[in-house]
Design an enzyme around this catalytic site. Structure first.
Site, PDB file in Angstrom:
ATOM      1  N   LYS A  78      -4.987   2.856 -11.184  1.00  0.00           N
ATOM      2  CA  LYS A  78      -4.628   3.505  -9.914  1.00  0.00           C
ATOM      3  C   LYS A  78      -3.923   4.820 -10.218  1.00  0.00           C
ATOM      4  O   LYS A  78      -3.081   4.885 -11.122  1.00  0.00           O
ATOM      5  CB  LYS A  78      -3.715   2.561  -9.117  1.00  0.00           C
ATOM      6  CG  LYS A  78      -3.326   3.071  -7.730  1.00  0.00           C
ATOM      7  CD  LYS A  78      -2.459   2.048  -6.987  1.00  0.00           C
ATOM      8  CE  LYS A  78      -2.123   2.490  -5.577  1.00  0.00           C
ATOM      9  NZ  LYS A  78      -1.329   1.487  -4.828  1.00  0.00           N
ATOM     10  N   SER A 157      -3.023   0.427  -0.002  1.00  0.00           N
ATOM     11  CA  SER A 157      -3.315   1.728  -0.572  1.00  0.00           C
ATOM     12  C   SER A 157      -4.211   1.684  -1.810  1.00  0.00           C
ATOM     13  O   SER A 157      -4.784   2.708  -2.180  1.00  0.00           O
ATOM     14  CB  SER A 157      -2.009   2.428  -0.934  1.00  0.00           C
ATOM     15  OG  SER A 157      -1.335   1.726  -1.966  1.00  0.00           O
ATOM     16  N   SER A 181      -0.382  -3.550  -0.658  1.00  0.00           N
ATOM     17  CA  SER A 181      -1.425  -2.664  -1.186  1.00  0.00           C
ATOM     18  C   SER A 181      -2.259  -3.200  -2.327  1.00  0.00           C
ATOM     19  O   SER A 181      -3.231  -2.560  -2.723  1.00  0.00           O
ATOM     20  CB  SER A 181      -0.811  -1.339  -1.638  1.00  0.00           C
ATOM     21  OG  SER A 181      -0.582  -0.536  -0.524  1.00  0.00           O
TER      22      SER A 181
HETATM   23  N1  GLN Z   1       0.176  -0.435   4.040  1.00  0.00           N
HETATM   24  C1  GLN Z   1       1.568  -0.432   3.676  1.00  0.00           C
HETATM   25  C2  GLN Z   1       2.155   0.936   3.901  1.00  0.00           C
HETATM   26  O1  GLN Z   1       1.466   1.758   4.352  1.00  0.00           O
HETATM   27  C3  GLN Z   1       1.735  -0.907   2.292  1.00  0.00           C
HETATM   28  C4  GLN Z   1       1.458   0.131   1.290  1.00  0.00           C
HETATM   29  C5  GLN Z   1       1.679  -0.349  -0.105  1.00  0.00           C
HETATM   30  O2  GLN Z   1       1.836  -1.542  -0.351  1.00  0.00           O
HETATM   31  N2  GLN Z   1       1.793   0.601  -1.003  1.00  0.00           N
HETATM   32  O3  GLN Z   1       3.280   1.181   3.630  1.00  0.00           O
END
Ligand code: GLN
Length: 490
Positions: A78, A157, A181
């Site tokens: 990532k 994400s 995410s």
């Molecule tokens: N969807 C969540 C957010 O937007 C989690 C994102 C994540 O876990 N990095 O914060």
């Protein structure tokens, strides 16, 4: 030679060891697959030259019967993990040209174990999002196409990681999970996503979003593959003060272990109004699967669940606003010259950050400001303590919890993009594990009536990844999910 991209990581590692094929062979097969998958937009920065170099070095080790736990395996990273000499952008314009001079501890561990890095995988900008649409470098497209033909998001994400694993572009990938995410994109793409206990993986060298919630983990094709990857990623790191100074147990052996007598809790608060009947039915199916495998089902209550999402969307932006203060155009990253210092800060940040990141910074600075700190941030911290307490009470009755991973399957690209609250609601079942720091995994369990994958989630006690892997293996065996997306992008 059969298509080497179809192998699980486990099978690939044993094939490499047995010299059925070389690391160069399997790396080249994946490079070809990536080159043919531009339509998915999963990789932001391929590193094929480096990968081939690493593959050759691995082959030399394997020839001598040497090598680490990931020796010669082509993987994706990532683009939130700093990689020495390879661009690391967090999918933000502000870091668009940033090439770190150092390596994150997680990827350093994997390199030491023989990882071949195919490249950097797309994400929502600074890992803020649930659909991969906030990336400054374009949305990632889910390899799974629905019956209606409309392109679906891969989740976020870590959408690039999930899409790449689902499309067989790499044998596995690193990801990070602040509010879901790893698990939500895994659920949306029919892959396994594992978020370990907070502190298991070092955060050093990983671009920070919300430091008290951020945790690295793998996205993989199988539960065992996720254990192999996590085993390499995890470990104590003196460079991260929140890294746990404890041994990494043998999680790979935990996979496939028996769940006989294991107590699985079903939290009643995870039944939501408006949840599709298919998700509810899958949850019931999961209960049956675990029961048939010998687990005992108990009903539990996590009464503060309804406050988790609002608390998360205060704590995460608060920490993000503080973490992202470092992008000021002075030390590294993009800089837009202004008339004076303040003007330069403003222009740099206004042009460097996308809309969602700016929204989070504004929410974060607001909830931390003198007049509102008590009303928002402090309250959210209290909720966080209550949520952790809810789990502690549940652990008096059970060893792990079973829930759906998400309240819906992958949604169409563009569908929720203009409605942040709808987007945030996607994290409803995942954020609690982050707020309480608990290990949690998503396992692909079935396809919905539209032909899209759905996942089930196991949450365990802090540091009890063992139980999580066992229960996840039992679900995986019972579900027998082996569907693959049609390769429409080739
Ligand atoms: N969807 C969540 C957010 O937007 C989690 C994102 C994540 O876990 N990095 O914060």
């Amino acid at each position: 030679m059969s298509d080497l991209t179809q192998l699980s990581l486990e099978a690939a590692l044993s094939g490499l060891k047995a010299k059925e094929f070389s690391s160069e062979d399997i790396t080249k097969a994946h490079i070809d697959a990536i080159e043919g998958a531009g339509a998915l937009n999963a990789f932001v920065t391929p590193s094929f030259d480096l990968a081939l170099e690493q593959a050759k070095a691995s082959d030399a080790k394997l020839a001598k019967g040497e090598g680490g736990a990931l020796e010669g395996a082509p993987l994706g990273v990532k683009d939130l993990f700093c990689t020495q000499g390879v661009k690391t952008t967090a999918c933000s314009k502000i870091l668009g040209e940033f090439t770190p001079t150092y390596e994150s501890s997680v990827t350093a561990n994997m390199k030491a174990d023989g990882m071949v890095m195919l490249g950097k995988l797309a994400l929502d900008e600074f890992a803020m999002g649930s659909s991969n649409e906030t990336s400054a470098f374009g949305a990632v497209i889910n390899p799974w196409k629905a019956a209606d033909g409309a392109a679906r998001v891969p989740g976020g994400s870590s959408g690039g990681s999930a899409a790449a694993v689902a499309a067989d572009l790499c044998l596995g990938a690193t990801a990070t999970d602040t509010g879901g995410s790893i698990r939500q994109p895994a659920a949306f793409t029919g892959t396994v996503g594992m978020k370990p206990t907070y502190g298991r993986c070092s955060r050093w060298g990983t671009v920070a979003f919300a430091s008290s919630l951020d945790q690295a983990g793998p996205i993989a094709k199988t539960v065992k593959d996720s254990a192999i990857l996590l085993q390499s990623m995890a470990g104590h790191d003196p460079k991260d003060s929140t890294s746990l100074n404890i041994d990494v147990p043998d999680w790979v052996s935990a996979c496939g272990g028996s769940v006989k007598g294991m107590k699985i809790g079903i939290p009643k608060e995870y039944t939501m109004d408006g949840m599709p009947a298919e998700i509810e039915a899958l949850w019931q199916q999961g209960i049956k699967w675990l029961q048939e495998a010998g687990a005992q089902i108990v009903n539990v209550s996590l009464p503060h669940t309804k406050y988790a999402l609002p608390a998360y969307y205060i704590v995460a932006p608060a920490e993000a606003s503080s973490n992202l203060a470092r992008y000021d155009g002075m030390r590294y990253g993009a800089r837009v010259e202004g008339d004076n210092l303040n003007d330069t800060y403003e222009r740099t940040r206004a042009q460097g950050f996308g809309e969602e990141v700016r929204r989070r910074i504004m929410i974060g600075t607001y909830v931390l400001s003198a007049g509102y700190y008590d009303a928002y941030y402090l309250q959210a911290q209290k909720v966080r303590t209550r949520i952790a307490q809810d789990f502690k009470t549940a652990w008096e009755q059970c060893d792990a919890l079973l829930t759906p991973t998400t309240p819906n399957a992958a949604f169409p690209v563009g569908h929720k993009f203009d409605d942040p609250v709808q987007m945030y609601l996607n994290d409803i079942f995942t954020v609690t594990a982050n707020l309480a720091g608990l290990p949690s995994i998503s396992v692909p369990a079935s396809l919905d009536s539209n032909g899209l994958p759905l996942g089930l989630q196991i949450i365990g006690r802090a540091l009890d990844e063992d139980t999580v892997f066992k229960a996840a293996s039992a679900l995986e065996d019972a579900a027998g999910f082996n569907a693959k997306p049609n390769k429409w992008w080739v």
